[in-house]
Design a protein around this motif. Structure first.
Motif, short mmCIF file in Angstrom:
data_model
loop_
_atom_site.label_atom_id
_atom_site.label_comp_id
_atom_site.label_asym_id
_atom_site.label_seq_id
_atom_site.Cartn_x
_atom_site.Cartn_y
_atom_site.Cartn_z
N ASP A 279 0.83 -1.20 0.00
CA ASP A 279 0.00 0.00 0.00
C ASP A 279 0.87 1.25 0.00
N VAL A 280 0.27 2.36 -0.32
CA VAL A 280 0.96 3.64 -0.26
C VAL A 280 1.11 4.04 1.20
N PHE A 281 1.96 5.03 1.46
CA PHE A 281 2.19 5.46 2.83
C PHE A 281 0.92 6.03 3.45
N SER A 282 0.65 5.59 4.67
CA SER A 282 -0.45 6.13 5.47
C SER A 282 -0.03 6.04 6.93
N GLU A 283 0.18 7.19 7.56
CA GLU A 283 0.60 7.20 8.96
C GLU A 283 -0.40 6.46 9.85
N ALA A 284 -1.68 6.48 9.50
CA ALA A 284 -2.72 5.82 10.29
C ALA A 284 -2.54 4.30 10.34
N ASP A 285 -1.78 3.74 9.39
CA ASP A 285 -1.56 2.29 9.35
C ASP A 285 -0.42 1.85 10.26
N TYR A 286 0.35 2.79 10.78
CA TYR A 286 1.52 2.47 11.60
C TYR A 286 1.16 2.36 13.08
N ILE A 287 1.81 1.41 13.75
CA ILE A 287 1.85 1.36 15.21
C ILE A 287 3.31 1.56 15.55
N ARG A 288 3.63 2.69 16.17
CA ARG A 288 5.03 3.04 16.42
C ARG A 288 5.44 2.87 17.88
N ASP A 289 4.50 2.53 18.74
CA ASP A 289 4.79 2.32 20.16
C ASP A 289 4.71 0.83 20.45
N PHE A 290 5.83 0.26 20.95
CA PHE A 290 5.89 -1.19 21.16
C PHE A 290 4.86 -1.66 22.18
N ASN A 291 4.63 -0.90 23.25
CA ASN A 291 3.64 -1.30 24.27
C ASN A 291 2.23 -1.30 23.68
N GLU A 292 1.93 -0.33 22.83
CA GLU A 292 0.63 -0.32 22.14
C GLU A 292 0.51 -1.54 21.24
N PHE A 293 1.59 -1.87 20.52
CA PHE A 293 1.60 -3.05 19.67
C PHE A 293 1.31 -4.31 20.49
N LEU A 294 1.99 -4.46 21.64
CA LEU A 294 1.77 -5.63 22.49
C LEU A 294 0.32 -5.71 22.96
N ALA A 295 -0.27 -4.58 23.33
CA ALA A 295 -1.66 -4.56 23.79
C ALA A 295 -2.60 -5.00 22.66
N ILE A 296 -2.36 -4.52 21.45
CA ILE A 296 -3.21 -4.88 20.31
C ILE A 296 -2.99 -6.34 19.92
N SER A 297 -1.75 -6.81 19.92
CA SER A 297 -1.47 -8.18 19.47
C SER A 297 -1.96 -9.22 20.46
#
Length: 131
Positions: free
Chosen positions: A111-129
């Motif tokens: 896909d093209v760049f979209s900041e909304a598609d990024y998770i840049r905080d590892f703790n947020e990533f862990l919570a979502i995963s």
């Protein structure tokens, strides 16, 4: 873990080899291509996950390590061959480290760049995963 090493077709020729990435190689339509180069010694790239986007990473020159984490398991993959790449699907945290001198990392994205598609905080990533 939703990653896969994919061999890129290689046409060998005494004048030099040629590799081709066409629609049969990747499980997604290519929407963006970019590359990382001149990465200073000790620098790291990546440090994020994507909600939807998939990426295919190739070491066109030199080598680097890709540290991947699905929220449960962490794994390191060294890329150092221009005729194979690492497919990283969405929902995988990635960090790129240990770039050799002259390394070039090609990234083919779904896909093209979209900041909304990024998770840049590892703790947020862990919570979502963990959901």
């Amino acid at each position: 873990m939703k990653i896969n090493i994919i061999k890129i077709p290689k046409i060998e020729d005494p004048r030099g080899n040629l590799s081709v990435i066409e629609k049969e190689v990747l499980p997604f339509e290519i929407k963006r291509v970019y590359y990382l180069y001149d990465v200073p010694a000790g620098a790291e790239r990546g440090g994020h996950s994507h909600k939807e986007q998939q990426e295919f990473l190739i070491a066109l020159s030199g080598s680097f390590d890709v540290i991947i984490n699905d929220g449960k398991v962490e794994k390191s993959v060294t890329l150092n061959k221009p005729f194979e790449g690492l497919l990283i699907t969405n929902g995988i945290w990635r960090e790129l480290k240990n770039f050799s001198s002259g390394a070039v990392c090609l990234v083919v994205a779904s896909d093209v760049f979209s900041e909304a598609d990024y998770i840049r905080d590892f703790n947020e990533f862990l919570a979502i995963s963990s959901k």
